[in-house]
Design a protein around this motif. Structure first.
Motif, mmCIF file in Angstrom:
data_model
loop_
_atom_site.group_PDB
_atom_site.id
_atom_site.type_symbol
_atom_site.label_atom_id
_atom_site.label_comp_id
_atom_site.label_asym_id
_atom_site.label_seq_id
_atom_site.Cartn_x
_atom_site.Cartn_y
_atom_site.Cartn_z
ATOM 1 N N ALA A 395 0.833 -1.213 0.000
ATOM 2 C CA ALA A 395 0.000 0.000 0.000
ATOM 3 C C ALA A 395 0.862 1.256 0.000
ATOM 4 O O ALA A 395 0.567 2.228 -0.706
ATOM 5 N N ALA A 396 1.950 1.232 0.790
ATOM 6 C CA ALA A 396 2.818 2.408 0.857
ATOM 7 C C ALA A 396 3.553 2.639 -0.469
ATOM 8 O O ALA A 396 3.681 3.777 -0.925
ATOM 9 N N VAL A 397 4.021 1.554 -1.090
ATOM 10 C CA VAL A 397 4.714 1.684 -2.368
ATOM 11 C C VAL A 397 3.730 2.081 -3.468
ATOM 12 O O VAL A 397 4.083 2.805 -4.402
ATOM 13 N N ALA A 398 2.473 1.628 -3.372
ATOM 14 C CA ALA A 398 1.462 2.028 -4.349
ATOM 15 C C ALA A 398 1.248 3.534 -4.331
ATOM 16 O O ALA A 398 1.083 4.168 -5.387
ATOM 17 N N ALA A 399 1.268 4.130 -3.148
ATOM 18 C CA ALA A 399 1.135 5.591 -3.056
ATOM 19 C C ALA A 399 2.341 6.279 -3.683
ATOM 20 O O ALA A 399 2.209 7.302 -4.355
ATOM 21 N N LEU A 400 3.531 5.708 -3.475
ATOM 22 C CA LEU A 400 4.732 6.251 -4.100
ATOM 23 C C LEU A 400 4.635 6.147 -5.621
ATOM 24 O O LEU A 400 4.959 7.093 -6.347
ATOM 25 N N ALA A 401 4.176 4.996 -6.116
ATOM 26 C CA ALA A 401 4.035 4.797 -7.560
ATOM 27 C C ALA A 401 3.071 5.803 -8.166
ATOM 28 O O ALA A 401 3.302 6.332 -9.267
ATOM 29 N N ALA A 402 1.986 6.086 -7.477
ATOM 30 C CA ALA A 402 1.002 7.038 -7.983
ATOM 31 C C ALA A 402 1.570 8.446 -8.082
ATOM 32 O O ALA A 402 1.228 9.207 -8.983
ATOM 33 N N ASP A 403 2.468 8.797 -7.161
ATOM 34 C CA ASP A 403 3.098 10.110 -7.217
ATOM 35 C C ASP A 403 4.118 10.198 -8.349
ATOM 36 O O ASP A 403 4.303 11.254 -8.949
ATOM 37 N N LEU A 404 4.794 9.080 -8.630
ATOM 38 C CA LEU A 404 5.795 9.071 -9.691
ATOM 39 C C LEU A 404 5.168 8.977 -11.077
ATOM 40 O O LEU A 404 5.741 9.459 -12.047
ATOM 41 N N ASP A 405 4.020 8.343 -11.180
ATOM 42 C CA ASP A 405 3.369 8.132 -12.473
ATOM 43 C C ASP A 405 1.869 8.210 -12.272
ATOM 44 O O ASP A 405 1.272 7.338 -11.623
ATOM 45 N N ALA A 406 1.242 9.241 -12.809
ATOM 46 C CA ALA A 406 -0.191 9.453 -12.609
ATOM 47 C C ALA A 406 -1.026 8.301 -13.135
ATOM 48 O O ALA A 406 -2.153 8.079 -12.679
ATOM 49 N N ARG A 407 -0.476 7.533 -14.092
ATOM 50 C CA ARG A 407 -1.225 6.401 -14.632
ATOM 51 C C ARG A 407 -1.395 5.288 -13.618
ATOM 52 O O ARG A 407 -2.245 4.411 -13.776
#
Length: 424
Positions: A395-407
């Protein structure tokens, strides 16, 4: 005032050398200063600064991307001499980045014009020629380039590879085609984390093909198998002592082509970024940290990973200071393995205060310590999102991924919950 002639050196096969020398002698604005017998003599002439332009044959023994980079470092632009029927030679030179090609039957005027223009250029590559759209047509929206995210951090096993693998797997799970590249020259581990056999050719084969001018997008895709839906992996060096195979020019070329293989590139980089002071004077010598430095220079996003214990936090502070002086994007700082046992009952608050006081870091992300989940993923040889999808680390890495790539951001309905159906 008459412009100075463009100085030229050659390193071509014997069958074409006599004709080329005669043409160069008649070409206006050129002066032939040396005829090199081999690559070593050509590199020596380039380092001596005797010429502005070099003409080479595609079959010159030892000619590779690193040699061309060496010449470029000394301000020497390179042209190729290729017969019209040598398609393989022409393709090899173009893949190495040589754009100016001469034919053995070109006349003196043609050769003179081409080499003088090359001598005045800032690169051996051609400049893109873009025609403006017609006045009655609106310009096309600019294409968004594939981002490259480098995951880096200090020594001490803070979890760089775990974060890189989980980030790449989460991007792929969100529908973003992802390529994970292991460029750690000190201890590559992505293959082991994802259960890829050691015999996979990976980044070493890609770098070798790049050096020889044989790497293109399809070849790179073949070397990066799909290990999860939407996730390709270019595995790292099977042995740490093979680090000389990853030279700067090859790494830059691999990452350039990687942008065409996937929609997001994630790079797991080694911890060391020191530039060996003695070797830096020899541009032809391989350097162990060149792969990491090239990745940082290429990156669009930088994720700096440190662990939560006191020793690792001190290393993280120094790492953020060190990476700030090398070409790299602004860092996103991530503290991994956060738990109360090393930072007190409120670890996030304590760590944020320490990093704010000693490093001026206010915006810090935290990843929880979940060793059982990580062990399960390693045992299965799969990514955490696939093995333990409800893990707090995922869940924490998913939030990081969303910040790095809006897709990779969840849909609005998922963020705000399901809308309540209203009876009518």
């Amino acid at each position: 005032m008459t412009a100075a002639p463009t100085s030229v050196v050659t390193a071509v096969t014997h069958r074409d050398e006599t004709a080329l020398v005669a043409v160069l002698g008649d070409a206006p604005g050129l002066v032939l200063v040396r005829r090199c017998a081999d690559l070593a003599e050509l590199l020596s002439a380039g380092a001596a600064g005797v010429a502005r332009v070099a003409v080479v044959s595609p079959d010159l023994r030892g000619l590779d991307r690193d040699a061309l980079r060496h010449l470029a470092g000394h301000g020497v632009r390179v042209a190729g001499l290729v017969p019209g029927d040598d398609e393989a030679g022409e393709r090899r030179l173009r893949q190495l980045g040589v754009a100016t090609l001469l034919r053995p039957d070109d006349d003196a005027a043609t050769v003179g014009t081409a080499l003088r223009a090359l001598g005045d250029a800032s690169t051996s590559r051609p400049l893109p020629q873009e025609e403006p759209p017609p006045a009655d047509e609106p310009p096309d929206a600019p294409e968004v380039p594939t981002p490259v995210t480098v995951v880096w951090g200090p020594t001490g096993a803070p979890g760089r590879s775990t974060v890189a693998v989980t980030l790449a797997a989460r991007l792929a799970a969100a529908g973003v085609r992802t390529l994970l590249v292991d460029l750690d020259t000190w201890g590559a581990s992505v293959a082991q984390l994802l259960g890829v056999v050691d015999e996979a050719p990976g980044v070493a084969a890609a770098a070798r093909a790049s050096e020889q001018g044989a790497l293109d997008v399809p070849a790179l895709a073949r070397l990066a198998p799909e290990v999860l839906p939407g996730l390709r992996v270019l595995t790292g060096l099977p042995r740490a002592d093979r680090w000389p195979e990853l030279r700067t020019a090859a790494v830059e070329d691999v990452l350039r082509l990687a942008r065409a293989v996937a929609d997001h590139v994630v790079v797991d980089a080694g911890f060391a970024i020191e530039d060996d002071e003695e070797l830096s004077y020899d541009t032809a010598a391989p350097r162990r940290n060149a792969a990491t430095l090239a990745a940082l220079d290429t990156a669009d996003h930088l994720v700096v990973v440190g662990a939560a214990d006191p020793v690792s936090l001190q290393r993280l502070v120094r790492a953020v200071q060190d990476v700030a002086v090398v070409p790299s994007p602004p860092p996103t700082v991530v503290v991994n393995k956060v738990r109360a046992g090393v930072a007190g009952s409120r670890p996030e608050r304590a760590i944020r205060e320490v990093l704010g006081r000693f490093a001026g870091l206010e915006d810090v992300r935290f990843l929880p310590w979940v060793p059982d989940d990580c062990d399960a993923a390693v045992l299965a040889g799969r990514g955490l999102p696939e093995v333990v999808p409800r893990s707090p680390l995922v869940a924490a890495v998913a939030a990081l991924a969303a910040d790095l790539d809006a897709r990779a951001a969840p849909p609005a309905t998922a963020r705000h919950g399901r809308r309540r159906r209203v009876a009518v």
